[in-house]
Structure formats: structure tokens, C-alpha cells
Design an enzyme around this catalytic site. Structure first.
Site, PDB file in Angstrom:
ATOM      1  N   LYS A 310      48.084  37.419  41.681  1.00  0.00           N
ATOM      2  CA  LYS A 310      46.821  37.039  41.032  1.00  0.00           C
ATOM      3  C   LYS A 310      46.401  38.271  40.241  1.00  0.00           C
ATOM      4  O   LYS A 310      46.048  39.294  40.819  1.00  0.00           O
ATOM      5  CB  LYS A 310      45.787  36.695  42.103  1.00  0.00           C
ATOM      6  CG  LYS A 310      44.372  36.463  41.569  1.00  0.00           C
ATOM      7  CD  LYS A 310      43.448  35.981  42.693  1.00  0.00           C
ATOM      8  CE  LYS A 310      42.021  35.790  42.230  1.00  0.00           C
ATOM      9  NZ  LYS A 310      41.144  35.263  43.302  1.00  0.00           N
ATOM     10  N   GLU A 314      39.014  37.391  38.944  1.00  0.00           N
ATOM     11  CA  GLU A 314      38.065  37.555  40.049  1.00  0.00           C
ATOM     12  C   GLU A 314      38.188  38.927  40.717  1.00  0.00           C
ATOM     13  O   GLU A 314      38.260  39.042  41.938  1.00  0.00           O
ATOM     14  CB  GLU A 314      38.261  36.434  41.080  1.00  0.00           C
ATOM     15  CG  GLU A 314      37.987  35.059  40.500  1.00  0.00           C
ATOM     16  CD  GLU A 314      38.048  33.923  41.512  1.00  0.00           C
ATOM     17  OE1 GLU A 314      38.740  34.053  42.536  1.00  0.00           O
ATOM     18  OE2 GLU A 314      37.387  32.895  41.262  1.00  0.00           O
ATOM     19  N   LYS A 383      47.109  25.902  39.055  1.00  0.00           N
ATOM     20  CA  LYS A 383      46.352  24.946  39.888  1.00  0.00           C
ATOM     21  C   LYS A 383      46.371  23.561  39.245  1.00  0.00           C
ATOM     22  O   LYS A 383      46.446  23.445  38.025  1.00  0.00           O
ATOM     23  CB  LYS A 383      44.912  25.414  40.045  1.00  0.00           C
ATOM     24  CG  LYS A 383      44.772  26.642  40.927  1.00  0.00           C
ATOM     25  CD  LYS A 383      43.309  26.949  41.246  1.00  0.00           C
ATOM     26  CE  LYS A 383      43.228  28.223  42.088  1.00  0.00           C
ATOM     27  NZ  LYS A 383      41.855  28.566  42.492  1.00  0.00           N
ATOM     28  N   ASP A 388      38.969  24.515  39.361  1.00  0.00           N
ATOM     29  CA  ASP A 388      39.268  25.174  40.631  1.00  0.00           C
ATOM     30  C   ASP A 388      39.248  24.208  41.815  1.00  0.00           C
ATOM     31  O   ASP A 388      38.289  24.205  42.577  1.00  0.00           O
ATOM     32  CB  ASP A 388      38.247  26.295  40.875  1.00  0.00           C
ATOM     33  CG  ASP A 388      38.555  27.086  42.119  1.00  0.00           C
ATOM     34  OD1 ASP A 388      39.677  26.963  42.635  1.00  0.00           O
ATOM     35  OD2 ASP A 388      37.673  27.832  42.576  1.00  0.00           O
ATOM     36  N   GLU A 416      38.639  23.629  50.879  1.00  0.00           N
ATOM     37  CA  GLU A 416      37.519  24.471  50.438  1.00  0.00           C
ATOM     38  C   GLU A 416      36.375  23.655  49.845  1.00  0.00           C
ATOM     39  O   GLU A 416      35.221  23.848  50.193  1.00  0.00           O
ATOM     40  CB  GLU A 416      38.027  25.487  49.404  1.00  0.00           C
ATOM     41  CG  GLU A 416      36.911  26.305  48.785  1.00  0.00           C
ATOM     42  CD  GLU A 416      37.393  27.298  47.739  1.00  0.00           C
ATOM     43  OE1 GLU A 416      38.599  27.353  47.456  1.00  0.00           O
ATOM     44  OE2 GLU A 416      36.532  28.043  47.212  1.00  0.00           O
ATOM     45  N   TRP A 566      29.296  30.722  37.013  1.00  0.00           N
ATOM     46  CA  TRP A 566      29.283  30.581  38.467  1.00  0.00           C
ATOM     47  C   TRP A 566      28.044  29.815  38.914  1.00  0.00           C
ATOM     48  O   TRP A 566      27.693  29.811  40.096  1.00  0.00           O
ATOM     49  CB  TRP A 566      29.363  31.963  39.154  1.00  0.00           C
ATOM     50  CG  TRP A 566      30.740  32.562  39.097  1.00  0.00           C
ATOM     51  CD1 TRP A 566      31.873  31.949  38.662  1.00  0.00           C
ATOM     52  CD2 TRP A 566      31.138  33.876  39.494  1.00  0.00           C
ATOM     53  NE1 TRP A 566      32.957  32.789  38.749  1.00  0.00           N
ATOM     54  CE2 TRP A 566      32.533  33.997  39.261  1.00  0.00           C
ATOM     55  CE3 TRP A 566      30.469  34.988  40.018  1.00  0.00           C
ATOM     56  CZ2 TRP A 566      33.255  35.172  39.528  1.00  0.00           C
ATOM     57  CZ3 TRP A 566      31.190  36.160  40.291  1.00  0.00           C
ATOM     58  CH2 TRP A 566      32.566  36.239  40.050  1.00  0.00           C
TER      59      TRP A 566
HETATM   60  O1  GCW Z   1      38.886  28.632  44.671  1.00  0.00           O
HETATM   61  C1  GCW Z   1      38.676  29.967  44.442  1.00  0.00           C
HETATM   62  C2  GCW Z   1      38.258  30.463  45.764  1.00  0.00           C
HETATM   63  C3  GCW Z   1      38.620  31.905  46.015  1.00  0.00           C
HETATM   64  C4  GCW Z   1      40.105  32.079  45.694  1.00  0.00           C
HETATM   65  C5  GCW Z   1      40.331  31.742  44.239  1.00  0.00           C
HETATM   66  C6  GCW Z   1      41.791  31.830  43.835  1.00  0.00           C
HETATM   67  C7  GCW Z   1      41.675  33.492  46.805  1.00  0.00           C
HETATM   68  O2  GCW Z   1      36.884  30.261  45.916  1.00  0.00           O
HETATM   69  O3  GCW Z   1      38.337  32.185  47.356  1.00  0.00           O
HETATM   70  O4  GCW Z   1      40.546  33.377  45.988  1.00  0.00           O
HETATM   71  O5  GCW Z   1      39.922  30.424  43.990  1.00  0.00           O
HETATM   72  O6  GCW Z   1      42.439  30.803  43.820  1.00  0.00           O
HETATM   73  O7  GCW Z   1      42.266  32.909  43.548  1.00  0.00           O
END
Ligand code: GCW
Length: 702
Positions: A310, A314, A383, A388, A416, A566
Site C-alpha cells: 500500500k 492514507e 478493490k 472503499d 467493515e 472523509w
Molecule cells: O477501508 C479502508 C479501511 C482502512 C484500510 C484501508 C485500506 C488497511 O477503513 O482501515 O486500511 O481501507 O484498504 O488500505
């Protein structure tokens, strides 16, 4: 003597009660779908006993030991008697298990040409008559294929299929089928809802938890062949000598089950643990450091799988710090792993909104220009949707837009955004919706599944990853039904064309019961559970209304103090004029990232499917839908429908009292009650909040 008699009668009574309710004794879910309880119907049992009398094995590798152990354990449990392991066929009902190369019996039974074309992980299971003996052969090129075949064979019995006339040939559609653990080295799990990490780093390598083997068995039984041990929000320590040794001890347990281990790495590791002053991927000492590190890892873990990264997302560092691209970073790592055949999985989960104000567009804008620039052993791991892991998203437009790069699918098994371990949400229908989506990349009929399995663009490597929901909870996943998502992920990774119903039925039969009175209600519950969750959380294309931080409950009014993207309000954009994110040509134009005719269909609210309406459009509250109902009324209907479904699930579940062991029954019952309460909260909070705008809106001009 007479005094003693009533006690004897009472004791006898309790023994009888115990005997007949034996099947319902409390279970804790630890065994997952590998329960191997004895078949109770006499007719079926005699069918199986007739077809299984001995196991013929001539090989003794570690994997074959695993095969033998599993078959013995499984068959003795299911058939209620020991099945001997022998080295040649001596009677009817022999189960011949082996590879073409090592087993002379297999060679006699199966033609070389039949197995030649099928590859390393494939297998065949076939009923044969040989020397007047009725035998079943489970054969493959490699021990790993035999292991998969053995689990398949056990599944046939667990789901009560007949064993005569078997003619099965199986081959995985996707090569790399991985779990991604978001497990931190301190034992916590990011977005984990089932206890702590199962990796007991503090005890490793000396003490190896017995659970690792059961983890391996479960994964092998559904064809998973790799696991990334640590969180993508990585710590450099994973690459220290200590941790490599610890990981090697895990790898030793997983290896016989065909599972490779991988690491998530931190891009600045050469600085943090290597004493370098830069992590620039074009710097010679940095390249050398990674090469050395790879050598060190492969010394301890010869079948190490590779790195997941990654980068520049973030807060995680990436090559961009040095003015380099994702491709520069990924290729440098690929070069280091090359001598050993390791893989790089470079994530596309990036959203630098200085690139575009619409977060959904960012990854595409960064990655599509890099198509063709990645080394051949690099996957871009993407993804399923462009935001997300929301309850529902249209497929990520990168699928179909990077033909020269193998894209690895990333699904989220851990829930999640879908009720965590409190809500019963069967996710296979969500994954199927994505896999079965037509990208139109090479004309009509270029499914996401074909991009992922490599056939759309003729890639020689293919992969799929699921973010694990596994933890130290006795039942592994928190909610007993979250086990179904782990199971379904593995099965779909093996064969994306399986239906979610078929997978659910297998899982129910193995996990709960083969009794139709149990199967049917559970099928019903699972079938609509995902759509229900979408309905009571984010219907009609809404997304990211979850509470800040933990992402569990509703918080549609949330405004982040620093980052617009966010905030919940950024995603729904509700105001007096309407609701939804305008991603049409008139808005952010995210629709342009999709191929025709999707672009055109999704661009107009008239043709955009209702499920994506507010994903692509901002519409007035009284916008008339095709059904004649206004948008606001329809939204209300969806929220209510979602809650109603949870009521229905509760009713179905209650009908199972006495048919399911009390331990698991009560656990699920309690969680359904919580789910019902929380679904109601979602409905009430969202409708109250949106109602503030909707019910004050001036009417549209006719
Ligand atoms: O969905 C978000 C999550 C983070 C996660 C991020 C990612 C591991 O809230 O907790 O970090 O995606 O996929 O990198």
C-alpha cells in the site's frame, strides 16, 4: 435393591435423551465447515460404507501426510468407523489417492494424457471398475492437486452426494487465491471483529499454535493457496531477521497444505530498519537493500510468495516521495524477487484528491497511464469498487481499463462496512454482482471475472485476494454466519462462475445440517441478507454514510474537520434541492471512466439502474421514478424493506429452534436481535436526517 431401581430408570432415561439429542449438543463453530459428523440416515450410510472401504496411498510427502490425515479423520467421522490406509487395492470400495508420477496404481487407472493438460493444482475424481473391483480414484499431477481432490471428495459426502458414477475434473480459474490479513504485529487486527490476530508473534518461532494447522486445513479445503500475514498499513519490523524467522515457522505449518506466505511491506523499510537515508526506488543502494532482503527471506522461506504494497495512500509512504511512480516502486521490488519467482501486488487503493475532487475517479487517473509500464510479475491489486468496500458499489472502472496489466481483485471478507460481526450478511451475491458485471472492454461480454482470471487480455498470471475476517474468537469469525463469507470467497476464487446459492447450500449442509428443514430457511435468510443490508444502510447508490472511525452505525451528518472526502455529506450531498453525487457528464464525469454503453446508460437518471442512481446522480427529492413513485418515497420504502428483511430472518431462524445445536442457535439469535435493532437505527437516523431536507423541498416545476 428396590430403592436403587428408580435411580436406574432415571439414569436410563437420561442416557436415552442424551443419545437422541446427541447431534444437538452444543457446538462452538471451531470446526467450521469441516465437522465430519456421522451420517445419520442408515441408507446413505450403507451407500458410503459400500463405496469406501480402504484408502490406497503410495506416497509419503508432507502433503500426502496431510491428505491421509484428513481422509482418515473425515471418513472415520462421517462413516462412523475407521477406514484403513493400505498401499494396494484389495477390495471393492478402494479409494485410490495419488499422483501420476509417484503412484503406480494411479498410473494404471488414469491415462497420462488426461492429466497432462490440466496443470499443477487440478485433479480428477472418478469411479472405475478395475480388476473386477469397484474403485474411486482421486488423482492429480501434484500432491497439492490431490489434497484439493481429497477435500472435494469429503465435501461430496458431507453434502450427501452419491458416490457411484463419479466423473469430476476440476481446475482453478484463478491462480493466486489469497487471504490478506490486516493483522498488526502487536496482535491487534485492523477492521477485525473476531478477537485478536491468530498469529502469536510473541511466542513464535519457538511455540507454534495448534490453530495454524486448522487454519491451513480450512483454507486448503476451499482452495486458498496464499496468505499475506500482516496489515497493508505495514510496519518495517516485519522484514527484520526476527520476524522472518517467526514467519518461517508459520510457513512450515502452511506449506504441506499448499499455502504460501507473503508480507505487506512498508516502502521506507530501507530507511527504518536498513540504515539508509533514502527509499528512492531508483537509488542503487535501495535496490541492493531489497535484493539482499529478498535473499534473506528466501533462505528461511524458500517458497515465500512475495510482497503486497500500500503505497502513498492514507499515510503510507510510497515512491512518490521521491518523485517516482507506482511502476518505479513496484518494478524495483519485482526485480528483487525475480530470482526466486516472487510476486508483487501493488495496490491501487489511492485517492489523492488533488488529482480529482471526486475520490471515485482518482485511482483510474493515476493508474491507467501506467498500463504497460509494470514488470511482468507485478499485479495491480484493485478493490471491487472505486470507493472503499461499501455495501454496494458499481465495479471499479480499472477493471477493463488496464489490459496490459494483470489486475488482482481485492474483496473484503471482514465486514467493515456491512455490520461487522453483528450483522448476518452473506457477501457472495455482492461479489457475484461485481464478477458478473460486463466491462464491455473488448466489446460486449468482457466480464470483470474474465479480466481477473486473465482470459480477457491473455495474461499468464491471475489473482484474487480477500481481506480476512479471521481472529482468535473460538468460531474464527465472530458471527457464525461470517464463516460463510470466508467459505464463499475461497469457492469463488477457485471458480467465479459458481452461483452464490450453490455455494450457500454447500456451506449450510456442511456447517449446519443436511436436513431440508434446516437448509431451506437458512438459504432464504442468506439469499436476501446482502440486499437487505444495502437497503437499511445505503440504498439506491448511496454510500459512506457510516460513522466516522469505526464505520459501524449511521452518521449521515458527519463532516470531517480537515478532509471533505472523509465526510458523509461529501458522498450524499443532500440539500434542499435533492440528494446524490453527480458523476454524470454534467457533474464529475466519473461515468466517462466506463466503456460504452455503460457510460451512456449510467449517464442518464432515466436509464441508470435504481441501485446506482444516487451514485451517479444528484436528483430532486420528488424526482419521479419509472414506477411513478417519488425518489423520497422510494428511499423510505428501501429503508423499511431492509428492516423488514431482518424481521423475516429472525422468524426463519426461530423456526430452527431444536433443529440446531443450542450453543450456535442462541448466539445467532442474539446477534439477529442486535441486527434488527441496529437496522432500525440506520433507517430512523438516515430518514430523519434526509427528511429535514426532503420534507421542506419546494416542489419541482412540472
Ligand atoms: O477501508 C479502508 C479501511 C482502512 C484500510 C484501508 C485500506 C488497511 O477503513 O482501515 O486500511 O481501507 O484498504 O488500505
Amino acid at each position: 435393591m428396590n430403592l436403587f431401581r428408580p435411580y436406574c430408570i432415571q439414569l436410563l432415561f437420561w442416557i436415552i435423551v442424551w443419545f437422541f439429542t446427541g447431534a444437538l449438543r452444543a457446538e462452538d463453530g471451531y470446526q467450521l465447515w469441516l465437522r465430519y459428523n456421522k451420517i445419520s440416515q442408515p441408507k446413505l450410510l450403507s451407500h458410503y460404507r459400500e463405496h469406501i472401504t480402504e484408502i490406497v496411498i503410495q506416497e509419503s510427502s508432507q502433503t500426502f501426510q496431510a491428505v491421509q490425515e484428513e481422509l482418515r479423520k473425515g471418513l472415520s467421522g462421517l462413516l462412523g468407523k475407521e477406514i484403513p490406509v493400505v498401499s494396494s487395492v484389495s477390495q471393492d470400495g478402494a479409494i485410490v489417492v495419488g499422483t501420476l508420477e509417484q503412484s503406480s496404481v494411479v498410473r494404471k487407472l488414469v491415462g497420462a494424457s488426461e492429466l497432462e493438460s490440466v496443470g499443477a493444482e487440478s485433479y480428477i475424481i472418478r469411479s472405475l471398475c478395475w480388476n473386477n473391483r469397484m474403485v474411486t480414484v482421486i488423482a492429480a499431477n501434484q500432491p497439492k492437486g490431490v489434497l484439493y481432490g481429497a477435500f472435494h471428495f469429503l465435501r461430496l459426502i458431507q453434502t450427501q452426494q452419491p458416490l457411484d458414477k463419479l466423473s469430476i475434473q476440476q481446475k482453478p480459474q484463478i491462480q493466486k487465491r489469497l487471504l490478506n490479513h490486516w493483522d498488526n504485529l502487536d496482535g491487534s487486527v485492523e477492521r477485525g471483529y473476531a478477537g485478536k490476530s491468530i498469529w502469536k508473534w510473541e511466542n513464535l518461532p519457538g511455540k507454534v499454535d495448534t490453530r495454524y494447522k486448522d487454519y491451513a486445513r480450512a483454507n486448503a479445503s476451499i482452495g486458498i493457496n496464499g496468505t499475506v500475514l500482516n496489515n497493508v498499513n505495514s510496519q518495517a519490523e516485519i522484514l527484520t531477521k526476527d520476524y522472518i524467522e517467526k514467519a518461517a515457522a508459520i510457513a512450515n505449518v502452511l506449506r504441506p497444505y499448499g499455502i504460501q506466505v507473503y508480507f505487506s511491506i512498508k516502502f521506507t523499510s530501507p530507511m527504518e530498519i536498513g540504515g539508509l537515508t533514502t527509499a528512492d526506488p531508483l537509488n542503487m543502494s535501495v535496490c541492493q537493500w531489497w535484493k539482499e532482503k529478498a535473499r534473506e527471506i528466501y533462505q528461511d522461506i524458500p517458497d515465500f510468495g512475495g510482497f503486497l504494497v500500500k503505497a502513498y495512500s492514507e499515510g503510507q509512504p510510497g515512491p512518490q516521495i521521491y518523485g517516482r511512480s507506482h511502476a518505479d516502486g513496484a518494478n524495483m521490488l519485482a526485480e528483487a524477487l525475480k530470482p526466486y519467482g516472487g510476486t508483487v501486488m501493488w495496490r491501487s487503493f489511492v485517492y489523492d484528491i488533488s488529482i480529482d475532487k471526486d475520490r471515485a475517479k482518482c485511482a483510474y487517473l493515476e493508474f491507467v497511464p501506467l498500463d504497460g509500464k509494470f514488470a511482468s510479475s507485478v499485479f495491480v491489486q484493485t478493490k471491487n469498487g472505486p470507493i472503499d468496500f461499501q455495501p454496494r458499489e458499481p465495479f471499479n472502472p480499472l477493471f477493463g481499463a488496464m489490459p496490459k496489466t494483470p489486475l488482482m481483485m481485492e474483496f473484503q471478507i471482514t465486514q467493515e462496512y456491512t455490520g461487522q460481526s453483528k450483522h448476518l450478511v452473506y457477501l457472495a451475491p455482492q461479489w457475484k454482482e461485481v464478477l458478473d458485471s460486463d466491462t464491455y472492454a473488448n466489446g460486449p461480454g468482457t466480464l470483470v471475472a474474465e479480466v481477473v482470471d486473465g482470459t480477457a487480455d491473455k495474461h499468464t498470471i491471475s489473482g484474487i485476494a480477500g481481506v480476512s475476517g479471521i481472529g482468535t474468537d473460538r468460531n474464527w469469525t465472530g458471527h457464525h454466519f461470517s464463516q460463510a463469507n470466508w467459505y464463499a470467497f475461497g469457492r469463488l476464487a477457485w471458480d467465479p462462475s459458481l452461483s452464490s446459492e450453490q455455494i450457500a447450500e454447500e456451506w449450510i449442509r456442511m456447517t449446519w445440517s443436511n436436513d431440508p428443514q434446516v437448509i431451506n430457511p437458512i438459504q432464504k435468510m442468506m439469499a436476501g441478507s446482502w440486499e437487505a443490508c444495502v437497503d437499511y444502510m445505503t440504498p439506491m447508490g448511496l454510500h459512506h454514510l457510516m460513522a466516522e472511525g469505526h464505520h459501524y452505525g449511521p452518521q449521515p451528518d458527519y463532516v470531517h474537520p480537515g478532509r471533505n472526502d472523509w465526510s458523509s455529506t461529501y458522498y450524499h450531498k443532500a440539500d434542499a434541492n435533492g440528494i446524490g453525487f453527480d458523476r454524470s457528464e454534467k457533474g464529475s464525469n466519473a461515468v466517462s471512466q466506463y466503456h460504452q454503453p455503460l457510460r451512456q446508460i449510467w449517464n442518464s437518471p432515466k436509464t441508470c439502474p435504481e441501485k446506482y442512481l444516487l451514485w451517479f446522480h444528484h436528483l430532486p427529492w420528488d424526482y419521479p421514478l419509472a414506477s411513478g413513485i417519488t425518489l423520497w418515497d422510494r428511499l423510505n420504502m428501501h429503508y423499511q424493506k431492509g428492516v423488514n428483511y431482518v424481521t423475516l430472518m429472525q422468524k426463519e431462524w426461530d423456526s430452527l429452534q431444536g433443529k440446531i445445536d443450542p450453543g450456535r442457535f442462541e448466539d445467532v439469535e442474539n446477534r439477529l436481535e442486535m441486527q434488527h435493532e441496529n437496522a432500525g437505527e440506520w433507517r430512523d437516523t438516515c430518514l430523519k436526517y434526509f427528511g429535514r431536507f426532503a420534507e421542506t423541498q419546494e416542489q419541482c416545476e412540472p
